[in-house]
Design a protein around this motif. Sequence first.
Motif, PDB file in Angstrom:
ATOM      1  N   TYR A  28       0.838  -1.198   0.000  1.00 22.47           N
ATOM      2  CA  TYR A  28       0.000   0.000   0.000  1.00 22.47           C
ATOM      3  C   TYR A  28       0.876   1.252   0.000  1.00 22.47           C
ATOM      4  N   SER A  29       0.254   2.389  -0.236  1.00 22.58           N
ATOM      5  CA  SER A  29       0.966   3.648  -0.050  1.00 22.58           C
ATOM      6  C   SER A  29       0.968   3.975   1.443  1.00 22.58           C
ATOM      7  N   THR A  30       1.907   4.819   1.836  1.00 19.46           N
ATOM      8  CA  THR A  30       1.957   5.238   3.241  1.00 19.46           C
ATOM      9  C   THR A  30       0.629   5.906   3.621  1.00 19.46           C
ATOM     10  N   ALA A  31       0.025   6.603   2.672  1.00 17.37           N
ATOM     11  CA  ALA A  31      -1.249   7.297   2.937  1.00 17.37           C
ATOM     12  C   ALA A  31      -2.350   6.313   3.317  1.00 17.37           C
ATOM     13  N   VAL A  32      -2.388   5.167   2.648  1.00 13.16           N
ATOM     14  CA  VAL A  32      -3.423   4.171   2.961  1.00 13.16           C
ATOM     15  C   VAL A  32      -3.233   3.657   4.387  1.00 13.16           C
ATOM     16  N   VAL A  33      -1.993   3.320   4.727  1.00 10.73           N
ATOM     17  CA  VAL A  33      -1.731   2.814   6.087  1.00 10.73           C
ATOM     18  C   VAL A  33      -2.065   3.894   7.125  1.00 10.73           C
ATOM     19  N   SER A  34      -1.698   5.128   6.809  1.00 11.92           N
ATOM     20  CA  SER A  34      -1.975   6.241   7.734  1.00 11.92           C
ATOM     21  C   SER A  34      -3.473   6.494   7.872  1.00 11.92           C
ATOM     22  N   HIS A  35      -4.237   6.094   6.854  1.00 12.70           N
ATOM     23  CA  HIS A  35      -5.686   6.225   6.925  1.00 12.70           C
ATOM     24  C   HIS A  35      -6.244   5.298   8.016  1.00 12.70           C
ATOM     25  N   TYR A  36      -5.652   4.129   8.142  1.00 14.10           N
ATOM     26  CA  TYR A  36      -6.129   3.163   9.138  1.00 14.10           C
ATOM     27  C   TYR A  36      -5.520   3.379  10.520  1.00 14.10           C
ATOM     28  N   PHE A  37      -4.262   3.825  10.517  1.00 12.44           N
ATOM     29  CA  PHE A  37      -3.565   4.001  11.799  1.00 12.44           C
ATOM     30  C   PHE A  37      -2.958   5.396  11.860  1.00 12.44           C
ATOM     31  N   GLU A  38      -3.467   6.165  12.804  1.00  9.34           N
ATOM     32  CA  GLU A  38      -3.104   7.571  12.951  1.00  9.34           C
ATOM     33  C   GLU A  38      -1.593   7.796  12.999  1.00  9.34           C
ATOM     34  N   ASN A  39      -0.906   6.923  13.729  1.00 10.03           N
ATOM     35  CA  ASN A  39       0.551   7.053  13.839  1.00 10.03           C
ATOM     36  C   ASN A  39       1.170   5.690  14.153  1.00 10.03           C
ATOM     37  N   LYS A  40       2.467   5.684  14.266  1.00  8.40           N
ATOM     38  CA  LYS A  40       3.174   4.416  14.499  1.00  8.40           C
ATOM     39  C   LYS A  40       2.707   3.756  15.794  1.00  8.40           C
ATOM     40  N   ASN A  41       2.478   4.568  16.805  1.00  9.76           N
ATOM     41  CA  ASN A  41       2.049   4.037  18.096  1.00  9.76           C
ATOM     42  C   ASN A  41       0.726   3.276  17.992  1.00  9.76           C
ATOM     43  N   HIS A  42      -0.219   3.840  17.250  1.00 14.31           N
ATOM     44  CA  HIS A  42      -1.506   3.169  17.045  1.00 14.31           C
ATOM     45  C   HIS A  42      -1.319   1.858  16.295  1.00 14.31           C
ATOM     46  N   LEU A  43      -0.497   1.925  15.279  1.00 15.90           N
ATOM     47  CA  LEU A  43      -0.225   0.724  14.484  1.00 15.90           C
ATOM     48  C   LEU A  43       0.383  -0.362  15.367  1.00 15.90           C
ATOM     49  N   MET A  44       1.288   0.036  16.257  1.00 14.79           N
ATOM     50  CA  MET A  44       1.955  -0.927  17.122  1.00 14.79           C
ATOM     51  C   MET A  44       0.984  -1.541  18.127  1.00 14.79           C
ATOM     52  N   LEU A  45       0.158  -0.693  18.731  1.00 11.78           N
ATOM     53  CA  LEU A  45      -0.804  -1.198  19.713  1.00 11.78           C
ATOM     54  C   LEU A  45      -1.784  -2.161  19.039  1.00 11.78           C
ATOM     55  N   HIS A  46      -2.225  -1.801  17.831  1.00 14.83           N
ATOM     56  CA  HIS A  46      -3.128  -2.682  17.084  1.00 14.83           C
ATOM     57  C   HIS A  46      -2.442  -4.007  16.755  1.00 14.83           C
TER      58      HIS A  46
END
Lengths: 193, 193
Positions: free
Chosen positions: B41-59
Amino acid sequence: MPLVVDHDARRRQVAEVTAQLIAKAGIEAVTVREVAQAAGYSTAVVSHYFENKNHLMLHTYRATVLRAHRRMEAALEAGGGDLLDYLAALLPADADRRRDWLVWFAFWTVAVADPVFSTEQRTRARQAVVRLADLLRRRGVGKEAARAGARHLLTLIYGIAVQAAFDPEEWPPHAQIDPIRAELRRVLEESGL
Amino acid sequence: MPLVVDHDARRRQVAEVTAQLIAKAGIEAVTVREVAQAAGYSTAVVSHYFENKNHLMLHTYRATVLRAHRRMEAALEAGGGDLLDYLAALLPADADRRRDWLVWFAFWTVAVADPVFSTEQRTRARQAVVRLADLLRRRGVGKEAARAGARHLLTLIYGIAVQAAFDPEEWPPHAQIDPIRAELRRVLEESGL
């Protein structure tokens, strides 16, 4: 009179400061510059002792393992050879020992991707089993039972430490030591001791 | 026909890719950009689902815990309620489960400095004890013995996992499961089961 520098003491001090920083923020977050600042040296002085961050980290890891080893052996001697004292000295039941475990957790993460650290970690874990098995044998436990008992006791300590480090409320000192006491008793009783 | 995007599936896929990258290189080394690239995906798509790295990590952390939970419950059902199957499904006895443990090690390091992650870690560990104690009670173990047994069994699993992940040679699958089998038998026997 020339200024005499105790290089070993400096190395130990730098490793100690590094361990404190790792326990607080993890390995990735720690820089040589920050270590130097916290230890009260210039970056050049720290770089004189440790070629790069990796060397500094490996030295710090070894220093914490050595410190824990010495603490356990001292407890063994102070307790007149009581194996429970020896094992208890490894549990994260005070701030100092909890600090050591937090440093080790940080290194486990590095060890995943770094063969030098994973070999180091594996070697130290195996040495701990050998030493404890040796102590059990001296207490009269047979060879096979000593090895199995040592492995089991250290497995419990690892398991307790990784939980206690994050949940001291659920794992106060007595909750950490009670299962070790019970297991040690069982190992000795099974050998008729 | 409009393009229908399965957002949950995408989130799952991104978490899966993130877990793989963490297991290889640790949390600090992983970037949202790298995750996006590896997931296609593009970084924009991932950022759409996860606000920041911390959110992505917790998820990602929650996703690996949920996956392990599902795996254990499925093993329990497949084994006709055998608790050893349930517990064995948590041991790092294959590449997939070893991967989960490597991810968790990485999160422990973050949890040291981050109260959100340490609360998460503590909560999940406590939930695991509650669930296992509940299963032991259903097998007929008394309330206190079930709680103590659950704690002890999970402590052994933690202890085995942290060693086995770095030393698969010393900890082949049978060496991981044998102590759990023996301990489970002991817990049941002590309740006359």
